[in-house]
Structures are given as C-alpha cells and as structure tokens.
Design an enzyme around this catalytic site. Structure first.
Site, mmCIF file in Angstrom:
data_model
loop_
_atom_site.group_PDB
_atom_site.id
_atom_site.type_symbol
_atom_site.label_atom_id
_atom_site.label_comp_id
_atom_site.label_asym_id
_atom_site.label_seq_id
_atom_site.Cartn_x
_atom_site.Cartn_y
_atom_site.Cartn_z
ATOM 1 N N LEU A 254 0.826 -1.200 0.000
ATOM 2 C CA LEU A 254 0.000 0.000 0.000
ATOM 3 C C LEU A 254 0.862 1.251 0.000
ATOM 4 C CD1 LEU A 254 -2.460 -1.181 2.802
ATOM 5 C CD2 LEU A 254 -2.746 -1.469 0.326
ATOM 6 N N GLU A 255 0.695 2.079 -1.027
ATOM 7 C CA GLU A 255 1.360 3.392 -1.079
ATOM 8 C C GLU A 255 0.247 4.426 -1.061
ATOM 9 O OE1 GLU A 255 2.111 6.684 -2.123
ATOM 10 O OE2 GLU A 255 2.971 6.115 -4.071
ATOM 11 N N LEU A 256 0.146 5.164 0.067
ATOM 12 C CA LEU A 256 -1.097 5.870 0.373
ATOM 13 C C LEU A 256 -0.962 7.377 0.489
ATOM 14 C CD1 LEU A 256 -2.446 3.380 3.057
ATOM 15 C CD2 LEU A 256 -2.747 3.346 0.576
#
Length: 485
Positions: A254-256
């Site tokens: 996850l790159e949020l």
C-alpha cells in the site's frame, strides 16, 4: 474498432479492453473522457466489466510467465519499456487531454521517473533473483526467491506510466502475472500503454490492463486468485483492500500518499532552497503523493521565506496543458477542485493567512483550474496541516528550534517523504535519521527511482523500485541440500 485523434495522436480500441495479451470487446458502461482544461468531452469509451476482470484473472492463473527464465522475462519487459519510451510524446499528449497534466511536466516525469525506474529494474533483476547458497548444520541451504503469484496492481491517475515502471514492471520481472486496474481518468493513456505491451511479446495471461471503476477493483481484490494486491491510492481504498484480503491472508502493498514536510534550517540559503522546493511542492498541481506540502521554517526566518515564496508562487505559469511553457495545469475533475477549495476555505475561516493564490485564476472561465496557493498562520492541528489536499495548496508552519522542527516534521499520521535543507552536515544527517518517512532528501526533493521507496505510518507499507521493489513480489523458499545431492 473505434478510435479518436487528439493533437495528432491516434488512440484506438475505445470500445475494447486489453486482456491477457489480446484486445477484446468491453462489456461495461459507456464513459465520457472529459478534458479538465476545457470541461469538454474528448472521447467516449466503453469500460470493462466483471466479465473482463474474471477473464484477466483466469488467464493470469494459467500463464507460463513465472516459469520463464528471468533472463527471458527481462528481454520481454525491455521490449515493452522500449516501446513505451518511443511513445513518450504521445503519452504526454493524451495525458494532457484527459488528466490536465502539462506536457512539460510529463516530459520530465517520464524521462527521469519512468525510464529511470524501469532501467534500474531491468539492470538489477537477474542479480536480485539469483539463488543464494548458504551453509547450515543440516547441510547447504539454497535460498530462492519465487514469484508471489497473481498480482492485482491498482494505479492512480496522477502518474500511471511512472507507476507502471515502479510497480508493474518489477512484478513482471519477479515472475508475477499482473492484472492492472488503472484509474477511470486514465482511459486514453493506458490504451497507449497497452498497445506498447502488445508489441512486446508477453505470453498469454502475463499482463492485462483494465481502466475501470471501483466495483471492478473490489471484484479483483476480493477474488481468491489474487495472491498480492498492490495499491497506489488513498486510505479509503486501502481499507477496502485490507478488508477484502485479510480472511485469505493475501499479501498487500500500500502506497497511500503523504503530508510531506520541507524542514528548512536557519543556515539554509534560500536561493538554493527554492530551486527544489518550488517544483517539489507545486509539480503536477500538487497532485503528487510525495509533494512537499508542508514548509517548516523558524519564526525568525518566517517573513523572509514567505516573501520569497510569494514571489515564486505568483510567478508560476498557469495555462493550457498542451502549452510547453505551462507549469501549472488544472486539477483532474470537479471533485478535486471542490476538495481543494474546501481545504482553503476552512483554513482561512480558522485564521490562516492567504499568501498567494486561493482562487480560480483570472481569464479561465472553463476548466478545473485553481491558483497555486500558499497559506501561513494555521494551527498545528488544523485540517490543512494534517490532511492531504492532493491539489495546489502548500502550508507554511513555524517552529521554535531544531528539536521543535523535528517534532513538527513528525507531527503527522503520514510518513511518505520529506526534505531537509541545511549546510550543516551533522544536522542534515541527524534530521534525516530522526524524520519518520520512507524517503528523506537533503537539499533537494525525492524520491530516487532507483532505490526502494514507500511509506511508514499512515502512508502504507511495502517498497517500490530498486532490487527491493522486485523482492516485494517474491516469496522466499529455502531448499536444504542433504547428503548425496
């Protein structure tokens, strides 16, 4: 086959979707591609449906891709990347049409971001995936990296070609078949990406590209055939993915996004600071996950810096994204514009001081344009200081001393990127070590696309780029070699 021409670039397959290496009829709803700079429809496409998503996953589970030698995977991926690079001008043109990103911005981003990332991955893949032979009390142990399985890669609209380079190409190199779920706002650019993939010679099922709505994304992430889900996006989408994958223990990456600080120490020369701070804060109209959206300065230098920033912000050229002199284009859609306006309105109502921008630019009666905006005087717990705008808004905050500056830099639930500006080497390294972020740049802004990049805290987990970005899509296996082998 329906197609459209935009500024001399032909975009085909408007009623098709690229599944498992072939163009097949799309069976979803009709979708209008609206130009953010004119608010006019530039194309009508047909979205993929659950049928195409299912076909993509079925083909991915049955492909030979992961069984090919890594050298052959590198060769095929290199052909794909070469085809993409040859189309950089076309990719920039259609991206300007459907997402409002200036062609000047895309030219730089694609050359140094996308090409830099995939060239690094191609160069290191064979070594990154090589077996490691070790000794143990039981005999030799071979440590092997094997493909993690079928990857669902979810891309945002603000850099689809770069994300193909940092996420999809490494997954393919690792031996994982990939089903790409691109943003609805990326219809045209991803059709050109898929055309490039079609020329590379991927085995059937190795790569599918679907530009679809959230329902197809949820179908893909909930499907037990998806072994790993990799998202570039927001926290709401991340929570849906966590909920959809936890019962089957599927891996997630996850790159949020972030609320990245630029910590400017008292000895930093402002001329040098502004060279990287201005593009680092305003590039892509602030629609960049690693944007330096919080500028941190000591009280004694606040007025000096704000004066310089005001001049810089007011000097940015806003305009037609097709104009090569344009630095700031529109935001992507009406919702993004309303979100940006809401952040500014709330900040000013709470006592913030408007330094620059804060309105629709003069002379722009159409388009989702908003002036690059600079605000100071907000409380540390203000909405603007703590939450991601994803629009052209930067906040200036003050600190008392170095220790307080570090506290302020870390006073966020995000932890994606940061910059520190100083001529003091010891303080630079102390700050870089103390700031809680996946990337810290000293006297510039990052991240570097050849090194592992990702977030901590609310900015997610997992890393992209570098050999570690390839490792992200592998599972480790040990093979114990006993006597007689």
């Amino acid at each position: 086959m329906r197609e459209i021409e935009i500024a001399g670039v032909t975009v085909p397959h408007l009623d098709s979707v690229y599944v498992a290496g072939e163009w097949v009829p799309a069976t979803g709803a009709a979708y209008e591609v609206v130009s953010p700079s004119t608010e006019k429809t530039v194309a009508e496409v047909t979205l993929p449906s659950a049928k195409e998503a299912d076909a993509a996953l079925a083909a991915a589970t049955d492909t030979e891709w992961g069984r090919l030698p890594v050298e052959q995977r590198v060769e095929i991926c290199a052909r794909f990347c070469t085809a993409l690079e040859a189309r950089f001008p076309d990719l920039g043109t259609v991206w300007a049409a459907e997402a409002g990103m200036p062609v000047r911005y895309s030219a730089t981003l694609h050359k140094y971001g996308a090409a830099g990332a995939w060239n690094s991955a191609l160069d290191c893949a064979v070594d990154a995936l090589r077996d490691d032979r070790r000794s143990s009390l039981l005999g030799d142990v071979v440590v092997r990296r094997e493909p993690a399985g079928v990857v669902v890669a979810i891309l945002a609209y603000n850099g689809p070609v770069v994300t193909m380079a940092t996420k999809v190409v490494p997954a393919l190199l690792a031996g994982c078949p990939v089903v790409v779920k691109a943003a609805p706002e990326s219809q045209l650019i991803m059709r050109l990406v898929a055309e490039s993939a079609a020329t590379a010679g991927f085995p059937a099922g190795a790569l599918s590209i679907l530009c679809s709505d959230v329902e197809v994304a949820r179908q893909l992430t909930a499907d037990p055939r998806a072994n790993l889900v990799s998202l570039t996006g927001g926290r709401v989408a991340a929570q849906h993915i966590i909920d959809a994958t936890r019962e089957r223990f599927a891996r997630t990456h996850l790159e949020l996004g972030g609320k990245s600080p630029a910590l400017i120490l008292d000895d930093a020369p402002l001329d040098r600071v502004l060279k990287s701070l201005v593009p680092g804060a305003t590039g892509g109209a602030g629609q960049v996950c690693a944007a330096l959206s919080r500028v941190l300065i000591s009280r004694q230098r606040h007025d000096e810096l704000v004066d310089r920033l005001r001049t810089a912000w007011q000097g940015l050229r806003i305009g037609d994204p097709f104009d090569r002199e344009t630095q700031i284009g529109p935001v992507v859609n009406p919702a993004a514009l309303r979100r940006t306006e809401g952040f500014v309105d709330r900040a000013l109502a709470a006592g913030g001081e408007l330094v620059a921008g804060g309105r629709r630019p003069e002379g722009f009666s159409a388009g989702y344009y908003y002036e690059p905006t600079l605000i100071t005087g907000v409380a540390r717990d203000a909405d603007l200081a703590r939450n991601e705008v994803f629009g052209p808004v930067t906040v200036v905050q003050t600190y008392e001393d170095f220790a307080d500056g570090l506290r302020l830099a870390n006073d966020t639930s995000f932890g994606l990127a940061a910059s520190v500006y100083t001529t003091d080497r010891a303080l630079a390294w102390e700050a870089a070590s103390a700031i809680s972020a996946g990337s810290v740049a000293i006297n510039t802004f990052g991240p570097a696309v050849s090194a592992p990049f990702g977030g901590v805290k609310g900015s997610g987990w997992g890393r992209e780029s570098g050999p570690e970005g390839i490792h992200e899509f592998t599972e480790l296996k040990q093979i114990v070699v006993g006597p007689g082998v």
